[in-house]
Design a protein around this motif. Structure first.
Motif, short mmCIF file in Angstrom:
data_model
loop_
_atom_site.label_atom_id
_atom_site.label_comp_id
_atom_site.label_asym_id
_atom_site.label_seq_id
_atom_site.Cartn_x
_atom_site.Cartn_y
_atom_site.Cartn_z
N PHE A 336 38.34 32.14 44.85
CA PHE A 336 37.28 31.36 44.10
C PHE A 336 36.20 32.19 43.81
CE2 PHE A 336 39.46 27.55 45.44
CZ PHE A 336 39.33 26.85 44.73
N TYR A 337 35.77 33.24 44.41
CA TYR A 337 34.44 33.94 44.38
C TYR A 337 34.78 35.18 44.06
CZ TYR A 337 29.52 34.81 44.66
OH TYR A 337 28.16 35.31 44.33
N HIS A 338 34.25 35.89 42.98
CA HIS A 338 34.61 37.33 42.70
C HIS A 338 33.26 38.12 42.36
CE1 HIS A 338 38.73 36.55 42.31
NE2 HIS A 338 38.49 35.39 41.56
N ASN A 339 32.14 37.62 42.07
CA ASN A 339 30.83 38.19 41.76
C ASN A 339 29.95 38.63 42.88
OD1 ASN A 339 28.97 39.21 40.01
ND2 ASN A 339 27.85 37.20 39.79
N PHE A 340 30.41 39.57 43.73
CA PHE A 340 29.85 40.01 44.71
C PHE A 340 28.81 41.09 44.34
CE2 PHE A 340 33.43 38.27 46.70
CZ PHE A 340 32.91 37.64 47.82
N GLU A 341 27.70 41.26 45.07
CA GLU A 341 26.52 42.11 44.77
C GLU A 341 27.27 43.78 45.07
OE1 GLU A 341 21.74 42.87 46.03
OE2 GLU A 341 23.18 41.35 47.08
N GLU A 342 26.32 44.53 43.86
CA GLU A 342 26.75 45.86 44.27
C GLU A 342 25.61 46.52 44.94
OE1 GLU A 342 26.58 47.57 40.54
OE2 GLU A 342 28.22 46.47 39.61
N PRO A 343 25.74 47.76 45.62
CA PRO A 343 24.68 48.47 46.38
C PRO A 343 23.59 48.97 45.19
CG PRO A 343 26.66 49.40 47.05
CD PRO A 343 26.91 48.65 45.84
N ILE A 361 33.18 48.85 36.97
CA ILE A 361 33.07 47.99 35.43
C ILE A 361 34.37 48.25 34.87
CG2 ILE A 361 31.83 48.61 33.36
CD1 ILE A 361 29.25 49.62 34.82
N LEU A 362 34.85 49.16 34.62
CA LEU A 362 36.12 49.54 34.01
C LEU A 362 37.25 48.61 34.35
CD1 LEU A 362 37.24 51.22 31.82
CD2 LEU A 362 37.89 52.99 33.48
N SER A 363 37.45 48.50 35.87
CA SER A 363 38.62 47.64 36.41
C SER A 363 38.19 46.30 36.05
CB SER A 363 38.80 48.07 37.79
OG SER A 363 37.74 47.51 38.62
N GLN A 365 36.65 44.98 33.58
CA GLN A 365 36.61 44.79 32.11
C GLN A 365 38.17 44.75 31.37
OE1 GLN A 365 34.26 44.13 29.71
NE2 GLN A 365 32.90 43.88 31.32
N ILE A 366 38.93 45.72 32.17
CA ILE A 366 40.46 45.49 31.71
C ILE A 366 41.32 44.92 32.67
CG2 ILE A 366 40.08 47.86 30.45
CD1 ILE A 366 41.49 49.01 32.98
N ASN A 367 40.85 44.06 33.72
CA ASN A 367 41.58 43.47 34.61
C ASN A 367 42.53 44.23 35.29
OD1 ASN A 367 40.19 40.91 34.23
ND2 ASN A 367 41.28 40.55 32.26
N ALA A 368 42.22 45.37 35.83
CA ALA A 368 43.12 46.43 36.32
C ALA A 368 43.97 45.65 37.51
CB ALA A 368 42.47 47.42 36.75
N HIS A 369 45.44 46.14 37.55
CA HIS A 369 46.21 45.44 38.60
C HIS A 369 45.52 46.25 39.98
CE1 HIS A 369 48.92 44.75 35.30
NE2 HIS A 369 49.37 43.51 36.30
N HIS A 370 45.16 47.53 39.95
CA HIS A 370 44.76 48.14 41.23
C HIS A 370 43.82 49.20 40.93
CE1 HIS A 370 47.96 46.28 43.40
NE2 HIS A 370 48.81 46.45 42.61
N MET A 383 32.66 54.00 48.70
CA MET A 383 31.69 53.74 47.83
C MET A 383 32.37 52.77 46.65
SD MET A 383 28.93 54.96 48.53
CE MET A 383 28.16 54.27 46.89
N VAL A 384 33.54 53.11 46.40
CA VAL A 384 34.22 52.03 45.58
C VAL A 384 34.46 50.66 45.88
CG1 VAL A 384 36.24 51.53 44.19
CG2 VAL A 384 35.44 53.84 44.30
N SER A 385 34.64 50.56 47.20
CA SER A 385 34.32 49.40 48.17
C SER A 385 33.34 48.54 47.95
CB SER A 385 35.20 49.43 49.55
OG SER A 385 34.86 48.46 50.13
N SER A 386 32.17 49.38 48.15
CA SER A 386 30.83 48.88 48.12
C SER A 386 30.29 48.15 46.91
CB SER A 386 29.76 49.94 48.87
OG SER A 386 29.66 50.93 47.66
N MET A 387 31.10 48.65 45.76
CA MET A 387 31.03 48.08 44.50
C MET A 387 31.47 46.71 44.28
SD MET A 387 28.90 50.25 42.96
CE MET A 387 28.36 51.84 43.43
N ARG A 388 32.43 46.33 45.13
CA ARG A 388 32.87 45.15 45.26
C ARG A 388 33.85 44.67 43.92
NH1 ARG A 388 32.10 45.95 50.12
NH2 ARG A 388 30.93 44.66 51.54
N PRO A 389 34.57 45.77 43.46
CA PRO A 389 35.44 45.27 42.22
C PRO A 389 36.42 44.06 42.47
CG PRO A 389 36.28 47.16 43.50
CD PRO A 389 34.90 46.79 44.11
N SER A 390 36.74 43.44 41.35
CA SER A 390 37.80 42.31 41.59
C SER A 390 39.23 42.84 42.01
CB SER A 390 37.73 41.74 40.39
OG SER A 390 36.66 41.01 39.96
N SER A 391 39.43 44.13 41.73
CA SER A 391 40.76 44.67 41.87
C SER A 391 40.95 45.24 43.43
CB SER A 391 40.85 45.92 40.85
OG SER A 391 41.12 45.46 39.58
#
Length: 561
Positions: A336-343, A361-363, A365-370, A383-391
């Motif tokens: 349900f929730y995807h908008n997690f805060e970035e560092p 940002i890139l993943s 925007q393009i709805n990357a699978h992974h 660091m990528v994890s801390s950005m909390r991407p949807s993928s």
């Protein structure tokens, strides 16, 4: 292993008699456990060896990378009595003295008594007995109790708000630390951390032992709260240890304090574990309370990396059920929730931080699978994890140790490159992931790595790729689609325009079209009007046969097989 069925929020399970059988531990991993914690206050070195053997077996036989967290007991204040118990009465005075003094209550740690000031609170038995210092002294002081209770010999003692110079490790802790270095344990949890210097000291000790262990600072004292800025900059992870924190401060302040600690840690890109009483009712009950589920949900929404179970899995009657509750709750909240805060800040390389942010940002925007994060030491994945991407993030590494370690980070799923070579290419990495079923042909992937010729040598680039072999490219219209070439109704037509230019041709017969040779404008317009995907003016780069599975990436006009 289908990573889409596993929660992004990681689960730490405390090892103990209730979950010591391998079949139970394997099922816990399948439910989402990525780290086993050993509480050295209640465990043996033999149990640590059992955990090491199990971890190595899982990596060797099933390519499942779990980490071990050795939780050191640390310096504790204990009330030493002349007998087994002491009746404490409200309003009555008692003496507290160093061990060799004549007193009602003794304490073995040096210089504690002279650190106390008039008005300080001294708590016993996890805060159930509350006393106040009414007379100071260098070797002995007087306390007055505000409640009735029974104080037990060796009962826990807390002095909220007062810095007590106790050191950070006891002799038993040092023995466990040495064994952890020898066994390549991934994490050491430090109890009763009070400041940054203590973390730096243990880091130095590990370095002198030749180890590479990450430290988890347990925040469970008022002093740690006051020094949180320095602690998060020195440690590798933070644990919000709500048990002692709830004794050190009024219970109504704990939730806000938890949020404050988590915000400070995450703003610096430091992983967070929320611990203590997550599902305490499940120690003896098969189902949790609604309040516990609310607590778990809020910890996830507050941006935690991991949730920790203690007695629930160590000695509880329903260890598997407790893990599954955390897993099911995490999956539901995450859906349900995807908008997690970035560092807002960063630790380490500014380039790594910037590439990680660009990756998110890139993943998104393009709805990357992974996202594929090529990482030698784990910093890129962190660091990528801390950005909390949807993928979800596939942490690709040549190191088993790093794979296990990164499995504690939110949304990260590790993969070890076998027979690693320095000149490995992105294509080699994707082919390996496809071969092991971690990604599928045709999936859109965002890759973050080092230089193109040295993928694991510092994070410096981010790129968008599609898994599979590039077989053709051209101009595109329509949506992304996959299917078989020239295999009848619903397949993908591949050929020139002349074969389908008849006015009576039914364009609904095919799902998509790959037009080779010179395009006929009217045919392309009919395909577009029919709402079909089309690649035209196509240049074929590799042979494709009828019946082959292909993926059309209409965003860039590429065809993959």
């Amino acid at each position: 292993m289908d990573i889409l069925k596993r929660p992004k929020t990681k689960i730490v399970a405390t090892y103990g008699p209730a979950c010591s059988e391998e079949n139970i531990m394997e099922r816990m991993i399948e439910y989402g456990v990525t780290c086993f914690r050993l509480n050295t206050a209640h465990s043996t070195k033999e149990e640590l060896q059992n955990l090491v053997n199990f971890r190595d077996k899982m990596a060797r036989e099933r390519k499942m990378y779990v980490s071990i967290m050795v939780d050191l007991k640390g310096p504790e204040l204990r009330a030493l009595l002349n007998g087994d118990t002491l009746a404490i009465l409200s309003g009555k005075e008692y003496t507290l003295g160093q061990q060799e003094e004549k007193a009602d209550i003794h304490i073995a740690v040096d210089d504690v008594v002279k650190s106390l000031k008039k008005g300080d609170e001294v708590l016993f038995m996890d805060g159930k007995i509350r006393t106040t210092v009414i007379q100071e002294g260098n070797r002995i002081c007087k306390l007055s109790s505000s409640v009735d209770g029974i104080l037990k010999n060796n009962g826990r003692m807390n002095i909220p708000g007062r810095y007590i110079p106790m050191g950070i490790l006891q002799e038993r802790d040092r023995e466990y630390l040495k064994m952890s270095v020898e066994k390549n344990v991934e994490y050491i949890a430090l109890s009763f951390v009070q400041n940054r210097n203590e973390i730096d000291m243990v880091h130095d000790m590990i370095g002198k032992m030749g180890g590479n262990i990450h430290l988890v600072a347990k925040i469970e004292t008022k002093q740690a709260m006051d020094n949180i800025e320095g602690i998060v900059k020195a440690t590798d992870a933070i644990m919000v240890a709500r048990g002692d924190l709830g004794v050190e401060m009024p219970v109504h302040e704990v939730t806000v304090s938890q949020k404050y600690i988590m915000q400070k840690a995450h703003s610096n890109g430091i992983p967070i574990i929320v611990a203590t009483q997550m599902l305490e009712s499940m120690v003896s009950s098969e189902s949790p309370t609604r309040a516990e589920i609310s607590d778990v949900t809020n910890a996830i929404l507050d941006n935690t990396d991991a949730l920790m179970l203690s007695e629930e899995t160590a000695i509880g009657s329903f260890p598997l059920e407790a893990v599954k509750v955390l897993s099911d709750t995490s999956l539901y909240v995450e859906s349900f929730y995807h908008n997690f805060e970035e560092p807002s800040e960063f630790t380490g390389s500014r380039v790594t931080f910037s590439v990680a942010k660009s990756t998110k940002i890139l993943s998104d925007q393009i709805n990357a699978h992974h996202i594929v994060a090529c990482t030698r030491g784990g910093n890129t994945a962190r660091m990528v994890s801390s950005m909390r991407p949807s993928s979800r993030i596939l942490s690709v590494t040549p190191s088993r140790l790093v794979a296990s370690r990164t499995n504690l980070y939110r949304g990260v799923f590790p993969y070890v490159i076998e027979n690693f070579k320095e000149d490995i290419s992105v294509k080699d990495v994707l082919n390996a992931l496809v071969g092991d079923g971690m990604i599928l042909k045709g999936e859109r992937i965002v890759v973050t790595s080092g230089h193109p010729d040295h993928l694991f040598a510092g994070t410096a680039q981010v790129s968008v790729l599609t898994a599979g072999t590039l077989v053709a490219r051209g101009y595109a219209l329509g949506k992304n689609i996959s299917g078989k070439i020239n295999s009848g109704k619903g397949s993908i037509y591949m050929g020139n325009c002349e074969k389908i230019s008849d006015d009576k041709f039914d364009y609904s017969f095919y799902e998509a079209f790959i037009i080779t040779g010179n395009p006929i404008r009217s045919v392309i317009q009919k395909i577009e009007k029919a709402g079909k995907t089309c690649i035209y003016s196509t240049i074929v780069l590799n042979d494709v046969k009828d019946g082959d599975d292909v993926f059309i990436d209409s965003d860039i006009g590429f065809v993959y097989a």
